[in-house]
Enzyme design. Structure first.
Site, mmCIF file in Angstrom:
data_model
loop_
_atom_site.group_PDB
_atom_site.id
_atom_site.type_symbol
_atom_site.label_atom_id
_atom_site.label_comp_id
_atom_site.label_asym_id
_atom_site.label_seq_id
_atom_site.Cartn_x
_atom_site.Cartn_y
_atom_site.Cartn_z
ATOM 1 N N GLU A 53 0.806 -1.216 0.000
ATOM 2 C CA GLU A 53 0.000 0.000 0.000
ATOM 3 C C GLU A 53 0.844 1.272 0.000
ATOM 4 O O GLU A 53 0.414 2.309 -0.498
ATOM 5 C CB GLU A 53 -0.961 0.005 1.196
ATOM 6 C CG GLU A 53 -2.093 -1.023 1.076
ATOM 7 C CD GLU A 53 -1.712 -2.399 1.598
ATOM 8 O OE1 GLU A 53 -0.515 -2.633 1.907
ATOM 9 O OE2 GLU A 53 -2.609 -3.254 1.709
ATOM 10 N N PHE A 115 -11.511 -7.748 13.594
ATOM 11 C CA PHE A 115 -10.414 -8.186 12.719
ATOM 12 C C PHE A 115 -10.122 -7.113 11.664
ATOM 13 O O PHE A 115 -11.038 -6.582 11.042
ATOM 14 C CB PHE A 115 -10.793 -9.507 12.042
ATOM 15 C CG PHE A 115 -9.746 -9.978 11.062
ATOM 16 C CD1 PHE A 115 -8.476 -10.360 11.507
ATOM 17 C CD2 PHE A 115 -10.005 -10.011 9.701
ATOM 18 C CE1 PHE A 115 -7.511 -10.766 10.615
ATOM 19 C CE2 PHE A 115 -9.045 -10.423 8.797
ATOM 20 C CZ PHE A 115 -7.786 -10.802 9.256
ATOM 21 N N GLN A 116 -8.867 -6.798 11.494
ATOM 22 C CA GLN A 116 -8.406 -5.763 10.552
ATOM 23 C C GLN A 116 -9.095 -4.425 10.788
ATOM 24 O O GLN A 116 -9.396 -3.691 9.855
ATOM 25 C CB GLN A 116 -8.571 -6.223 9.098
ATOM 26 C CG GLN A 116 -7.590 -7.343 8.742
ATOM 27 C CD GLN A 116 -7.429 -7.577 7.260
ATOM 28 O OE1 GLN A 116 -8.329 -7.334 6.468
ATOM 29 N NE2 GLN A 116 -6.258 -8.091 6.873
ATOM 30 N N LYS A 165 -17.657 -1.047 5.679
ATOM 31 C CA LYS A 165 -18.142 -2.014 4.693
ATOM 32 C C LYS A 165 -19.663 -1.958 4.523
ATOM 33 O O LYS A 165 -20.168 -2.062 3.405
ATOM 34 C CB LYS A 165 -17.704 -3.411 5.112
ATOM 35 C CG LYS A 165 -17.834 -4.449 4.006
ATOM 36 C CD LYS A 165 -17.226 -5.778 4.434
ATOM 37 C CE LYS A 165 -17.274 -6.782 3.297
ATOM 38 N NZ LYS A 165 -16.703 -8.079 3.707
ATOM 39 N N MET A 484 24.359 8.960 2.177
ATOM 40 C CA MET A 484 24.270 10.211 2.936
ATOM 41 C C MET A 484 24.539 9.963 4.412
ATOM 42 O O MET A 484 25.193 10.763 5.079
ATOM 43 C CB MET A 484 22.888 10.846 2.727
ATOM 44 C CG MET A 484 22.803 12.289 3.168
ATOM 45 S SD MET A 484 23.977 13.356 2.287
ATOM 46 C CE MET A 484 22.966 13.982 0.943
#
Lengths: 587, 171
Positions: A53, A115-116, A165, A484
């Protein structure tokens, strides 16, 4: 139920379509399955399936920066949503318009540690310009339209819309964009004409002026770059750009002093230090620009033009602050300048240019080339020389030495062709950003100038690049170090290279092949041109592994906590005073 | 450019916002994220029809920081209006406190006497305790609470400052 009712997912897609969205970067999951089911049933919007993502976010940023449109991301709840946080912060810091749509557990489960489930509006409140949780399907279309409006208006930025949802399956009414106006958010576009007149008067009386311009010019649109170019040529004032502003003014113009700041040019930084009038346009006096604040351009009258009122007087107090879109303000400024027939003291200006030419003569970007080992600067100069005649070249970068060398040596004459993580400094930005640029410009030559450490942070996106046959070129300046970090350890920590050596790197040629791309390698200076040519001519994705000098440092450099006139020009140049303790704590 | 040496000043800011979920978190997050002080914060819905809440913030900082705070607040999307009451002229500020005192004998009588001087009302009483309600500016409440300390002060609940500009003009 009225006939024209739709489910939430259909409403969402219709709203996106009405907003002119043609592509979404996303990754499915449980909470967004209803949305993906609707995506399956339509052709208007293309979905690019990323591999992580964070990659979706940077791809949307690359898309947005190279087109001027809003980038769109769609991810699932929980981990899908939390993986966007770095990209959201990156877009916030660099003022990039992105709308991030996140799935959420059904409204009745919110707060239950389902969940999630993640409280993504809570998590992203400080790293978005604004965010929304949609709890009512009838508010969905309005919210999406508002989100796009907020993302692209004023100082652009990321906006997140959290979509439970059950809202996406509920039936509801669609609200067209024409019926949505925002109650509170109405950024000021036109600058105060009296302040503009005052600014012109100050500029007309300047003896040692400088225009310091940034990403605000790019965000305002290509017209603002043209107006800036017109204004600079009208006044004959020197112009310097921030890393975010590269391309806003043509690098080939003799009035251009190069980039300023920590790794900016000697002439740009000394001109900033010694000027008597500074005009900051769409730039925000970031610490990488100012160096030690107390000694920042101590004797200048400062004018600041910015669309964000909170940018004015934030770090550096200014004498005239003009709130407005830089394009509009520049347009008015040119009108006032011409109407008042402003004529700065030409003799003083000529003296000023003489000083600048003296600083230029130091040739601060010079480096010791070699016939045995590839210098990173040489590789970039060759890349520039071999691509500069095309007008469809887009450059993205990762973060570190290679990024600064690219900013110094690749010269941009047009806006929207340079995509780099300026504010947040996100390693792993360049590859997915290049992917987003290539999706927006399928035929263009899109090159990610990368370091071997950064590129591995989002290397999984090579798989996306393979799936969509995107001919992205990954030009790795491979020095086997986090360059760097190593440079700072050398200069500030007695050469103790703690954890900055990249052991067990992959064979990038084989890695390319594993991702159905072409792998190329250059280990000697005389191989560089051939590799670059082959890379350009290949119509597939390429990873070019350029084995460069391992210990090359990026100069010029203003050590942290130092002032503009205390810059280090090269390896032989010792800091006049060692970095003080207060400098060491700065990053 | 003497801002670094300028002294900190207390400032009362009124903010009109959409009464929507998370709006208070946005304001508080702005203060904590950018390192500004909050000395007092009061919030309640003031316009049910328009769905507007009013937040009163007492903060302190140099003039440059106060300007930043106002600009940053104005930048929040659900914010309608930001008003610097301290700078914009005269204003009235009030706070309400409920003060529980437990005492008997002389101390109990003394607490009633002090309450009378401060025009505090008794809103609850038992044979061994009082709850006083007092309204006033922050200084008056501080003084009252200090005086109650030796008289059996048990518990204090304060509302924080509500403030409004004097004169006919609305926010």
């Amino acid at each position: 139920m009225a006939d024209d009712q739709m489910n939430g997912s259909q409403i969402l897609l219709k709203a996106l379509e009405e907003q002119g969205v043609d592509v979404i970067f996303g990754y499915p999951g449980g909470a967004v399955l209803p949305i993906y089911d609707e995506i399956f049933k339509q052709d208007a919007i293309r979905h690019i399936l990323v591999r992580h993502e964070q990659g979706a976010m940077h791809a949307a940023e690359g898309y947005a920066r190279s087109t001027g449109k809003v980038g769109v991301v769609l991810v699932t709840s929980g981990p899908g949503a939390t993986n966007t946080v770095t990209g959201l912060t990156d877009a916030l810091m660099d003022s990039i318009p992105v709308v991030c749509l996140t799935g959420q557990v059904p409204t009745h489960l919110i707060g239950n540690d389902a969940f999630q489930e993640a409280d993504i509006t809570g998590i992203t409140r400080p790293c978005t310009k604004h965010n929304y949780l949609v709890k009512d399907v009838n508010a969905l279309a309005r919210t999406v339209h508002e989100a796009f409006y907020v993302a692209r208006s004023g100082r652009p930025g990321p906006v997140l819309v959290d979509l439970p949802k059950d809202v996406m399956t509920a039936m509801g009414d669609y609200t067209p964009v024409s019926r949505v106006t925002h109650r509170t958010y109405k950024p000021r576009m036109k600058g105060d004409i009296n302040l503009i007149r005052r600014a012109v008067d100050i500029m007309a009386a300047a003896k040692r002026p400088i225009l310091y311009c940034g990403g605000g010019i790019i965000n305002s649109g290509p017209a603002a770059s043209q107006l800036l170019t017109e204004f600079v040529r009208l006044t004959g004032f020197p112009c310097t750009l921030t890393v975010m502003g590269l391309g806003a003014f043509p690098a080939s113009d003799p009035l251009y002093l190069g980039m300023l700041g920590m790794h900016g040019t000697y002439e740009a930084n000394l001109a900033m230090h010694g000027c008597d009038v500074m005009v900051a346009i769409g730039a925000r006096f970031d610490d990488r620009i100012t160096g030690r604040l107390a000694d920042f351009s101590p004797n200048s009258t400062k004018i600041h033009i910015d669309i964000d009122p909170s940018s004015i007087n934030k770090n550096v107090p200014v004498d005239v602050g003009i709130v407005g879109d830089v394009g509009h303000v520049l347009e008015d400024m040119i009108k006032v300048w011409k109407a008042e027939q402003a004529s700065p003291d030409q003799k003083a200006l000529a003296e000023w240019w003489k000083s600048i030419d003296r600083w230029r003569a130091r040739d601060c970007l010079r480096y010791e080339n070699s016939t045995k080992v590839i210098k990173p600067q040489y590789a970039l100069q060759r890349l520039y020389e071999l691509t500069k005649d095309r007008d469809d070249v887009y450059i993205t970068t990762e973060v570190g030495q290679h990024q600064m060398w690219a900013a110094q040596h690749y010269r941009f004459d047009k806006p929207n062709h340079w995509m780099t993580s300026g504010g947040l400094g996100t390693m792993g930005y360049g590859l997915p950003a290049a992917m987003g640029v290539q999706v927006a410009h399928p035929k263009a030559l899109v090159i990610d100038i990368a370091g071997e450490a950064s590129v591995i942070m989002n290397i999984q996106e090579m798989s996306t690049i393979a799936q969509y046959r995107l001919p992205v070129k990954v030009f790795i300046l491979n020095n086997e170090y986090m360059g760097m970090v190593r440079q700072w350890q050398e200069l500030l920590y007695g050469g103790r290279y703690a954890e900055s050596y990249m052991d067990s790197l992959p064979d990038f040629v084989k890695l390319a092949e594993a991702f159905q791309a072409v792998g190329l390698r250059a280990t000697k200076p005389d191989e560089v041109d051939d590799v670059i040519r082959e890379m350009i001519e290949t119509d597939r994705a390429v990873i070019a592994d350029i084995r460069v000098d391992k210990l090359e440092n990026c100069f010029p450099m203003i050590p942290s906590g130092a002032a503009h006139n205390e810059m280090l020009l090269g390896p032989g140049d010792e800091a006049e005073t060692p970095v003080a303790e207060e400098g060491m704590v700065l990053v | 450019m003497t801002t670094q040496t300028e002294t900190e000043k207390q400032t009362t800011i009124a903010v009109l916002v959409d009464n929507e979920p998370g709006v208070l978190a946005r304001v508080i997050g702005l203060f904590s994220g950018r390192g500004y002080n909050i000395e007092s914060l009061t919030v309640a819905e003031v316009d049910t029809q328009e769905g507007l809440s009013r937040i009163t913030i007492v903060t302190s900082g140099t003039p440059m920081v106060i300007e930043q705070i106002k600009a940053q607040l104005e930048r929040l999307v659900p914010v309608h209006k930001v008003c610097d009451l301290t700078m914009d002229g005269a204003y009235v500020d009030r706070e309400l406190a409920l003060v529980k005192v437990k005492s008997t004998g002389e101390a109990r009588v003394e607490s009633l006497r002090v309450a009378e001087i401060f025009r505090a009302r008794v809103v609850d009483s038992t044979s061994e305790s009082f709850v006083f309600e007092i309204v006033g500016d922050t200084g008056k409440l501080d003084a009252f609470i200090n005086l109650m300390e030796p008289l059996g002060l048990m518990d204090v609940s304060r509302t924080g400052v509500a403030a409004i500009a004097r004169g006919a003009r609305p926010l």
